[in-house]
Design an enzyme around this catalytic site. Structure first.
Site, short mmCIF file in Angstrom:
data_model
loop_
_atom_site.label_atom_id
_atom_site.label_comp_id
_atom_site.label_asym_id
_atom_site.label_seq_id
_atom_site.Cartn_x
_atom_site.Cartn_y
_atom_site.Cartn_z
CE LYS A 179 -3.35 -2.68 -0.17
NZ LYS A 179 -4.45 -3.16 0.63
CG ASN A 180 -0.37 4.76 -2.11
OD1 ASN A 180 -0.48 3.66 -2.67
ND2 ASN A 180 -0.67 5.89 -2.72
#
Ligand SMILES: *Cc1c(COP(=O)(O)O)cnc(C)c1O
Length: 385
Positions: free
Chosen positions: A196-197
């Site tokens: 994920k970011n």
């Protein structure tokens, strides 16, 4: 002997880690306090501030966040939760674990692959307790009509904001955005899984402005106990009571330290991702028959995924094979929840979701992806046509 990781010349995603992550972990190890403690409290405060919400509760995953969000709303047997089938399975699984029934809504279009007020509205019944919207790929869904719909129907709106961490909602041409993805509905859920970011390995967050929901999540996150061991170690509490049957969905301080370092770099990393996504978009626009969701450039995005829509399922398969042969990893976000065996009893037709899932191809996207490597991906795609 450890099994070597599979080697891709260009992986689908890669960690954006540096000295700050090392320093964070070293700080926690030196403190000798590993479980939920001061790092978690600091991470929660910083995360709440970034989102402009009053409450943020760090948890062990987005699945835990979604489960707590549903439980805090009192979702249970007999209730229906409207949600996309074009999503990771966690929302549907946790809905069922609450004893409720997921009701799957179609996406608005392949260009706008989220549920909207138009696709959710006809599915509302007296049993509907909540709606879950997922901000596909990192671009916030069209929230205002959904918020109006849920408000007038008296149902809660949960944002599965796993893709959209830090994404402003509103038009990019407006200086002041309306808010940040995840902070617009009743509760917002985030994942800090490795790809994920904001990555901590495993981890998640649930945010809300509603005190009673935050308190319910906090209680159920830790066994329904009224105090945590950090409070007792600090002498703030001598004992505890158990006032509900809860779970252990806590985050620990090691993961929180990683999260704080990643949060400090999120804005810059999201910007780099956005620039890379724009490059993909303009190149793919020139490929006949290929399409890109959310092509309108004035919509801010966290640019979590670079998704290309192939002209057909056949071309998508050919492209996947060609890229794999070139050492380029791709993925498909997502096979529809309704395509899995555990959901095979759900009979319904979601033509736009089905079309999207048959043609979507996720391309490599991460802050360290160089334009030169990105060009290799695009050239490999061009050769497929
Ligand atoms: C990653 C993800 C999840 C699950 O997150 P975990 O932290 O692995 O539980 C749920 N929904 C979406 C949209 C995701 O991308």
């Amino acid at each position: 002997m450890a099994t070597p990781l599979p080697e891709w010349r260009i992986p689908l995603s890669d960690l954006a880690y540096g000295p700050a992550e090392d320093a964070g972990v070293a700080r926690v190890l030196a403190s000798r306090w590993l479980s939920t403690g001061p790092e978690v409290a600091a991470f929660e405060a910083e995360f709440a501030q970034m989102n402009g919400t009053q409450f943020a509760l760090a948890v062990s995953s987005a699945t835990a966040a979604l489960h707590l969000a549903l439980l805090s709303l009192g979702v249970g047997p007999g209730d229906e939760v409207i949600q996309p089938a074009l999503n990771f399975v966690a929302a549907a699984n946790t809905t069922r674990l609450c004893g409720a029934t997921p009701v799957f809504a179609d996406i608005a279009s392949v260009a706008e692959p989220t549920v909207t007020a138009d696709t959710v509205g006809p599915l509302l019944t007296a049993r509907t307790k909540a709606v879950i919207v997922m901000h596909y790929g990192g671009t916030p869904a069209d929230m205002d009509p959904l918020l109006d719909l849920c408000h007038s129907a008296g149902v809660a709106l949960i944002e599965d904001a796993c893709h959209a961490i830090g994404a402003p909602y509103g038009s990019a041409s407006v200086a002041q955005p309306d808010g940040v993805a995840g902070s617009l509905g009743d509760l917002g859920c985030f994942s800090f899984f490795s790809n994920k970011n904001l990555a901590t390995g495993e981890g998640g967050m649930v945010i809300t402005d509603r005190r009673e929901l935050a308190e319910r999540c906090r209680l159920l996150r830790s066994h329904g106990m009224t105090t945590m061991s950090w409070d007792r170690a600090q002498g703030h509490a001598a004992s505890y009571d158990v006032v509900a049957s809860g779970l252990n969905y806590r985050m620990d301080d090691l993961h929180a330290a990683l999260g704080r370092a990643q949060l400090a770099a999120l804005g810059e990393n999201n910007q780099i991702r956005g620039a890379l996504l724009d490059r993909y978009r303009s190149s793919l626009a020139a490929l006949p028959g290929w399409d890109v969701p959310f092509a309108r450039a004035d919509r801010p995005t966290a640019a979590h995924l670079a998704v290309a829509l192939a002209p057909s399922a056949l071309v998508r398969a050919q492209a996947r094979d060609a890229l794999a042969a070139a050492g380029i990893q791709t993925s498909m976000h997502y096979p529809l929840v309704t395509s899995f065996s555990a959901f095979s009893d759900v009979a319904l037709s979601l033509p736009r979701s089905e079309d999207f899932a048959a043609r979507a191809l996720t391309l490599p996207l991460y802050p360290a992806l160089t334009p030169a490597k990105q060009d290799e991906v695009l050239e490999a795609l061009c050769r497929v046509g």
